[in-house]
Write a protein that holds these residues in place. Sequence first.
Motif, mmCIF file in Angstrom:
data_model
loop_
_atom_site.group_PDB
_atom_site.id
_atom_site.type_symbol
_atom_site.label_atom_id
_atom_site.label_comp_id
_atom_site.label_asym_id
_atom_site.label_seq_id
_atom_site.Cartn_x
_atom_site.Cartn_y
_atom_site.Cartn_z
ATOM 1 N N ALA A 155 0.833 -1.207 0.000
ATOM 2 C CA ALA A 155 0.000 0.000 0.000
ATOM 3 C C ALA A 155 0.870 1.260 0.000
ATOM 4 C CB ALA A 155 -0.926 0.005 1.213
ATOM 5 N N ARG A 158 2.603 1.707 -3.366
ATOM 6 C CA ARG A 158 1.662 2.159 -4.389
ATOM 7 C C ARG A 158 1.404 3.671 -4.246
ATOM 8 N NH1 ARG A 158 -3.643 1.159 -6.615
ATOM 9 N NH2 ARG A 158 -3.353 -0.353 -8.292
ATOM 10 N N HIS A 169 -7.863 1.201 -5.275
ATOM 11 C CA HIS A 169 -7.452 -0.132 -5.754
ATOM 12 C C HIS A 169 -7.851 -0.389 -7.194
ATOM 13 C CE1 HIS A 169 -11.331 -2.378 -5.685
ATOM 14 N NE2 HIS A 169 -11.674 -1.437 -4.832
ATOM 15 N N ARG A 200 -5.127 -8.650 -0.351
ATOM 16 C CA ARG A 200 -6.203 -8.713 -1.343
ATOM 17 C C ARG A 200 -7.481 -9.146 -0.628
ATOM 18 N NH1 ARG A 200 -4.144 -8.631 -6.297
ATOM 19 N NH2 ARG A 200 -5.468 -10.176 -7.320
ATOM 20 N N PRO A 213 -5.625 -0.370 -0.777
ATOM 21 C CA PRO A 213 -5.184 0.013 -2.129
ATOM 22 C C PRO A 213 -4.723 -1.152 -3.005
ATOM 23 C CG PRO A 213 -4.148 1.408 -0.466
ATOM 24 C CD PRO A 213 -4.883 0.342 0.276
ATOM 25 N N SER A 214 -4.232 -2.217 -2.372
ATOM 26 C CA SER A 214 -3.674 -3.320 -3.158
ATOM 27 C C SER A 214 -4.717 -4.384 -3.496
ATOM 28 C CB SER A 214 -2.523 -3.958 -2.377
ATOM 29 O OG SER A 214 -2.946 -4.319 -1.062
ATOM 30 N N ALA A 217 -4.961 -5.304 -7.245
ATOM 31 C CA ALA A 217 -3.776 -5.058 -8.082
ATOM 32 C C ALA A 217 -3.688 -6.145 -9.155
ATOM 33 C CB ALA A 217 -2.524 -5.048 -7.215
#
Length: 582
Positions: A155, A158, A169, A200, A213-214, A217
């Motif tokens: 995170a 990113r 995300h 995730r 945020p991830s 991905a």
Amino acid sequence: MADHDLVIRGGVVVDGTGAPPRQADVAIDGDRITTVGTVTGRGRDEIDATGLLVTPGFVDIHTHYDGQVTWDPYLTPSCWQGVTTAVMGNCGVGFAPVRPDKHEWLIALMEGVEDIPGTALHEGIKWNWESYPEYLDAVANHPHAIDVAGQIPHAALRGYVMGDRGADHTEVPTADEIQRMGQLAAEAIRGGALGFTTSRSVNHKDRDGNLTPSLTASADELLGIARAIGETNEGVFEVITDFTDFDSEFALLRAMSEESGRPMSITTAQLGLHPPDHWRRLLDAIEGAVNDGVELRGQVAARPVGVIMSLEGRIHPLLVTESYRKISGLPASERLAQLRRPDVRQAIIDEMSAAPTSMGPMNNWSNCFALGQPANYAVRPTDSIQARADKAGTAPAELAYDALMAFDGAGCIYVPVANFNDRNMDMTRAMLVHPLTIPGLGDGGAHCTIISDASFATFLLTHWARDAAPDERMPIEFVIQRQCADTARMVGLLDRGVLAPGYKADVNVIDFDKLSIGRPEMIYDLPANGKRLVQRATGYVATIVSGAVAFRDGEPTGSLRGQLVRGAQPAPVVAGSAGSGR
Ligand SMILES: [Zn+2]
């Protein structure tokens, strides 16, 4: 003249290799073990370990001390549970790399994902870093009682590379941005990070409810980072994911490890969102990968992961009642005085009893278990608040009320939420004894108001190696190997986790008969008076870090020989062999 700095004499040595326990002395010189066997020479300091277990210090590969490590030299509560190396930066969250305008964003993310008070992080963290290696330098500049090691979180990476877009995300990085993330991840590994971590899971949201945020991905992003790390020939991956589409998700994780040639541990647990055989399926898939030479492991919990309900915690069953809400804003001592009044008690119990039993875990009484002192987590269905109320002919709400009011209003109710599908610990046991798992997931330093699992390591000993039914018990040498050498190897620390000449002198001296886990307690010692659940243990006679006693009977001695561990560590090159020595 002393012959050694420290001699631990006459204990029952469980050396971490899986070898059976044996009576032996342990000699330590500097920060290394020099002899395990018969030590005839004297030590400047000696510990009489007659009747006590002598084990390597525990290596906990799953903690979240990323903020706390910058203000707390002890890393409580892990240091009270025999942990001598704590690995942080898990689950894709942490505090570097970071630009100055993203400090509050990372705090909000950590607060939401890991339930660490943002006000505490805000006041406690000094932010004298930007890059990941600078963060490690800041950690290294603080003295610590135990060793710590970091991992670079996805995170933060990113957000650093993608700016505001990185927080979302659904935003896809450009090829240049992926390359930059890979460069920075590799730079972090070369600078001393043990690995790269990502989440995730939809369970991971920031303070405002934004998904981590991830979360989604892409394969390009994850494989780009993984390949760049692979070029360093160092580093590991830690991943938590929901496995919404099992096959494609597993294929992606496997590809990260396969294409980089680096090991990965994957959170392996049985949650409500999973199909009933999820954990088996995952471990079978891991086995398939390992058979093909891909180093995947399942990271598993020592006991069913449970929510802790307490009056000072985030959730508890009184919250569903109007009568409690009326007094909930009072100062703690006044609220407690109200709760002790028989009329208030009865009104709240009546309202709790009338409340629909659809309040999530809060009042599903057959899955609620009062925790005493010491805390008993080996619960059976007959121990539930529902079962006990049925037996006593009382309302479960009454038992729940009294459980929370125990210990002067500091009582706890344990609500298993993972690995408890069959309402027993068979599933947990099967995961722990699987050859391709390692113990972890304790989340030390995190989930301050709702979970207290930093005591997992102690539970491996108290329950699985001692108190479990004979046909479920595990050999002590097995659980010690798992919690010491196996966890250390998982993250590339081959210099510890074993008691043999040349290894790092991190040692626990344990009164195994007396070893027990204290009840979770809420304390207000974080910066800005932030609160957190902590948990002590009884029976750790001495915890030795880098050759010096750092804790005696759970109290710090003032020895601060803990170090930031920079990167993977090679196994010791040993000239002599274990056995007799001076
Ligand atoms: Zn975690």
